[in-house]
Design a protein around this motif. Structure first.
Motif, PDB file in Angstrom:
ATOM      1  N   LYS A 106       0.836  -1.207   0.000  1.00 18.99           N
ATOM      2  CA  LYS A 106       0.000   0.000   0.000  1.00 18.99           C
ATOM      3  C   LYS A 106       0.864   1.249   0.000  1.00 18.99           C
ATOM      4  N   ASN A 107       1.879   1.270   0.865  1.00 16.09           N
ATOM      5  CA  ASN A 107       2.746   2.446   0.959  1.00 16.09           C
ATOM      6  C   ASN A 107       3.519   2.678  -0.327  1.00 16.09           C
ATOM      7  N   GLU A 108       3.970   1.582  -0.957  1.00 17.40           N
ATOM      8  CA  GLU A 108       4.686   1.711  -2.222  1.00 17.40           C
ATOM      9  C   GLU A 108       3.773   2.273  -3.307  1.00 17.40           C
ATOM     10  N   PHE A 109       2.511   1.807  -3.330  1.00 16.79           N
ATOM     11  CA  PHE A 109       1.561   2.302  -4.331  1.00 16.79           C
ATOM     12  C   PHE A 109       1.268   3.782  -4.119  1.00 16.79           C
ATOM     13  N   ILE A 110       1.023   4.173  -2.843  1.00 19.00           N
ATOM     14  CA  ILE A 110       0.736   5.582  -2.547  1.00 19.00           C
ATOM     15  C   ILE A 110       1.905   6.457  -2.959  1.00 19.00           C
ATOM     16  N   SER A 111       3.117   6.003  -2.658  1.00 22.83           N
ATOM     17  CA  SER A 111       4.304   6.778  -3.013  1.00 22.83           C
ATOM     18  C   SER A 111       4.440   6.910  -4.525  1.00 22.83           C
ATOM     19  N   PHE A 112       4.243   5.807  -5.250  1.00 24.00           N
ATOM     20  CA  PHE A 112       4.359   5.819  -6.715  1.00 24.00           C
ATOM     21  C   PHE A 112       3.290   6.710  -7.343  1.00 24.00           C
ATOM     22  N   ALA A 113       2.020   6.509  -6.902  1.00 24.58           N
ATOM     23  CA  ALA A 113       0.921   7.287  -7.472  1.00 24.58           C
ATOM     24  C   ALA A 113       1.100   8.778  -7.184  1.00 24.58           C
ATOM     25  N   SER A 114       1.561   9.094  -5.980  1.00 23.88           N
ATOM     26  CA  SER A 114       1.746  10.501  -5.618  1.00 23.88           C
ATOM     27  C   SER A 114       2.815  11.161  -6.471  1.00 23.88           C
ATOM     28  N   HIS A 115       3.916  10.446  -6.712  1.00 22.16           N
ATOM     29  CA  HIS A 115       4.977  10.990  -7.556  1.00 22.16           C
ATOM     30  C   HIS A 115       4.467  11.201  -8.986  1.00 22.16           C
ATOM     31  N   GLN A 116       3.642  10.271  -9.477  1.00 24.17           N
ATOM     32  CA  GLN A 116       3.114  10.385 -10.831  1.00 24.17           C
ATOM     33  C   GLN A 116       2.149  11.565 -10.958  1.00 24.17           C
ATOM     34  N   LEU A 117       1.419  11.869  -9.887  1.00 21.43           N
ATOM     35  CA  LEU A 117       0.460  12.964  -9.919  1.00 21.43           C
ATOM     36  C   LEU A 117       1.117  14.327  -9.721  1.00 21.43           C
ATOM     37  N   LYS A 118       2.223  14.357  -9.007  1.00 26.83           N
ATOM     38  CA  LYS A 118       2.830  15.631  -8.627  1.00 26.83           C
ATOM     39  C   LYS A 118       3.313  16.427  -9.842  1.00 26.83           C
ATOM     40  N   SER A 119       3.927  15.757 -10.801  1.00 21.37           N
ATOM     41  CA  SER A 119       4.473  16.469 -11.969  1.00 21.37           C
ATOM     42  C   SER A 119       3.392  17.155 -12.797  1.00 21.37           C
TER      43      SER A 119
END
Length: 207
Positions: A106-119
């Protein structure tokens, strides 16, 4: 000393009843924290229950079984009382390996999705700032207000994404809670502004 150990506990820890019955619990089962450090006998939950007489629940510790098998466990330890005195404890523990793995994924997914959304959110905010500055042409009052609303929403989204990243980092490294004053009126106004379109739509629908 260990008086009885049920089948589930024996299977989980790897010992037979003959190997543990009558022996000291602290000499049989090592207890470690999340960093792999051994928790001293006088600081273990069993000792706490004997001292306080109150049950204890823990969901972030590790038992080390036979052949040094390390198992994450959730533990509930309750005192056994006889004539007002503690004569022992009942230790109930559950293997939470799957829960730990799910939390990691879950934490890995949240981190990945957040990085993808930030840009893209950063790009949207930058574009809106450029339009609001007037460098791409003069805006009417209505256009300026509409873009300001969108800019506020994009900033809120960026803050939410940053919050997700912060939570992911905090769960992996720990954190300190910092209290502070907030402007509740400003927060309420920003929420109402963001939901203005939906509010108007519902008013029109049910009026």
């Amino acid at each position: 000393n260990i008086v009885v150990m049920n089948t589930a506990a024996k299977e989980m820890l790897g010992w037979t009843a003959e190997e543990v019955i009558g022996k000291n619990l602290f000499e049989i089962v090592a207890v470690e924290d999340g960093e792999g450090k051994t928790i001293l006998r006088n600081k273990q939950s069993v000792s706490t229950v004997f001292k306080s007489g109150m049950p204890v629940m823990i969901d972030s510790t590790y038992y080390v079984g036979k052949n040094d098998i390390r198992i994450p466990v959730a533990i509930h330890i309750a005192p056994v009382m006889l004539n007002g005195k503690i004569t022992g404890t009942v230790n109930v523990f559950r293997d939470i390996t799957k829960e730990k793995e799910l939390a990691r994924v879950k934490n890995e997914f949240i981190s990945f999705a957040s990085h993808q959304l930030k840009s893209p959110l950063t790009a949207i905010s930058w574009t809106l700032e450029l339009l609001l500055s007037g460098d791409k042409g003069v805006l009417t009052k209505e256009q300026h207000e509409a873009l300001e609303g969108l800019y506020g929403i994009s900033k809120n989204m960026s803050d939410i994404v940053s919050g997700f990243l912060d939570v992911s980092r905090m769960e992996s490294t720990g954190f300190l809670l910092e209290r502070g004053d907030v402007d509740i009126v400003q927060i309420s106004d920003s929420i109402l502004e963001e939901l203005a379109g939906q509010i108007t739509e519902k008013k029109d629908r049910y009026s």
